[in-house]
Design a protein around this motif. Structure first.
Motif, short mmCIF file in Angstrom:
data_model
loop_
_atom_site.label_atom_id
_atom_site.label_comp_id
_atom_site.label_asym_id
_atom_site.label_seq_id
_atom_site.Cartn_x
_atom_site.Cartn_y
_atom_site.Cartn_z
N PHE A 1 0.84 -1.20 0.00
CA PHE A 1 0.00 0.00 0.00
C PHE A 1 0.87 1.24 0.00
N VAL A 2 0.71 2.12 0.96
CA VAL A 2 1.47 3.37 1.05
C VAL A 2 1.68 3.69 2.53
N TRP A 3 2.87 4.17 2.87
CA TRP A 3 3.14 4.58 4.25
C TRP A 3 2.26 5.76 4.60
N HIS A 4 1.57 5.67 5.75
CA HIS A 4 0.69 6.74 6.18
C HIS A 4 0.37 6.57 7.67
N ALA A 5 -0.25 7.59 8.23
CA ALA A 5 -0.72 7.55 9.62
C ALA A 5 -2.04 8.30 9.70
N HIS A 6 -2.80 8.00 10.73
CA HIS A 6 -4.05 8.71 11.00
C HIS A 6 -3.84 9.43 12.33
N GLU A 7 -3.74 10.75 12.27
CA GLU A 7 -3.38 11.54 13.45
C GLU A 7 -4.35 11.40 14.61
N HIS A 8 -5.64 11.28 14.33
CA HIS A 8 -6.65 11.34 15.39
C HIS A 8 -7.51 10.08 15.54
N GLU A 9 -7.23 9.05 14.75
CA GLU A 9 -8.09 7.87 14.77
C GLU A 9 -7.27 6.58 14.85
N ASP A 10 -7.77 5.64 15.66
CA ASP A 10 -7.24 4.28 15.65
C ASP A 10 -7.87 3.55 14.47
N GLU A 11 -7.26 2.43 14.09
CA GLU A 11 -7.78 1.65 12.97
C GLU A 11 -7.63 0.17 13.30
N LEU A 12 -8.69 -0.60 13.12
CA LEU A 12 -8.67 -2.03 13.40
C LEU A 12 -8.76 -2.79 12.08
N PHE A 13 -7.87 -3.75 11.89
CA PHE A 13 -7.88 -4.65 10.73
C PHE A 13 -8.17 -6.05 11.22
N VAL B 1 -4.08 -0.49 14.91
CA VAL B 1 -3.03 0.50 14.69
C VAL B 1 -3.46 1.76 15.44
N PRO B 2 -2.72 2.14 16.49
CA PRO B 2 -3.10 3.33 17.26
C PRO B 2 -2.91 4.62 16.46
N LYS B 3 -3.72 5.61 16.80
CA LYS B 3 -3.62 6.91 16.14
C LYS B 3 -2.17 7.42 16.18
N GLY B 4 -1.78 8.05 15.08
CA GLY B 4 -0.45 8.66 14.99
C GLY B 4 0.68 7.71 14.63
N ILE B 5 0.42 6.42 14.52
CA ILE B 5 1.48 5.46 14.21
C ILE B 5 1.55 5.23 12.71
N GLU B 6 2.71 5.50 12.13
CA GLU B 6 2.89 5.28 10.70
C GLU B 6 2.89 3.79 10.40
N HIS B 7 2.19 3.41 9.35
CA HIS B 7 2.06 1.99 9.00
C HIS B 7 1.87 1.84 7.50
N ASN B 8 2.11 0.62 7.04
CA ASN B 8 1.97 0.30 5.62
C ASN B 8 1.56 -1.16 5.48
N PRO B 9 0.27 -1.44 5.22
CA PRO B 9 -0.15 -2.82 5.04
C PRO B 9 0.36 -3.38 3.71
#
Length: 121
Positions: free
Chosen positions: A39-51, A77-85
């Protein structure tokens, strides 16, 4: 208030890296997606994300490690953590995502894979 069959819903679309909304729970949305490749390296500053991995093996890259998420497992993936699936060896992975309605697909990153609309199926 009807049961939602995840396998049937996944069969309704083919486009990869393009989430489809199947339900809303308060201010959260339930999405299904098909993933293949990186995918693409990114983060969500204010939101958690569950996969949740429905089919296949997901590799969630973080800057300091990669977590392997197998079929039937979840990762938050906690808010603010850069990740790339990503997936490996050409495998198409089916996932369920649980995130706030305000979550931007690729956070502040604009990329050719960035989606701004999730079709409801």
């Amino acid at each position: 208030m009807k049961a939602i069959n995840l396998k049937q819903k996944h069969a309704e679309f083919t486009k990869q890296w393009h989430p489809h909304q199947i339900a809303i729970v308060d201010d959260m949305q339930i999405l299904l997606a098909k993933l293949q490749g990186e995918f693409v390296w990114h983060a969500h500053e204010h939101e958690d994300e569950l996969f949740q991995v429905i089919k296949g093996t997901l590799y969630m890259q973080f800057r300091d490690r990669t977590e392997v998420v197998n079929e039937g497992e979840i990762i938050v993936v906690p808010k603010g953590i850069e990740h790339n699936p990503m997936t490996k060896n050409g495998e198409e992975v089916h996932v369920l995502l649980f995130e706030k309605l305000t979550t931007a697909h690729t956070g502040q990153v604009q990329h050719e894979k960035t989606q701004t609309h999730y079709p409801r199926i």
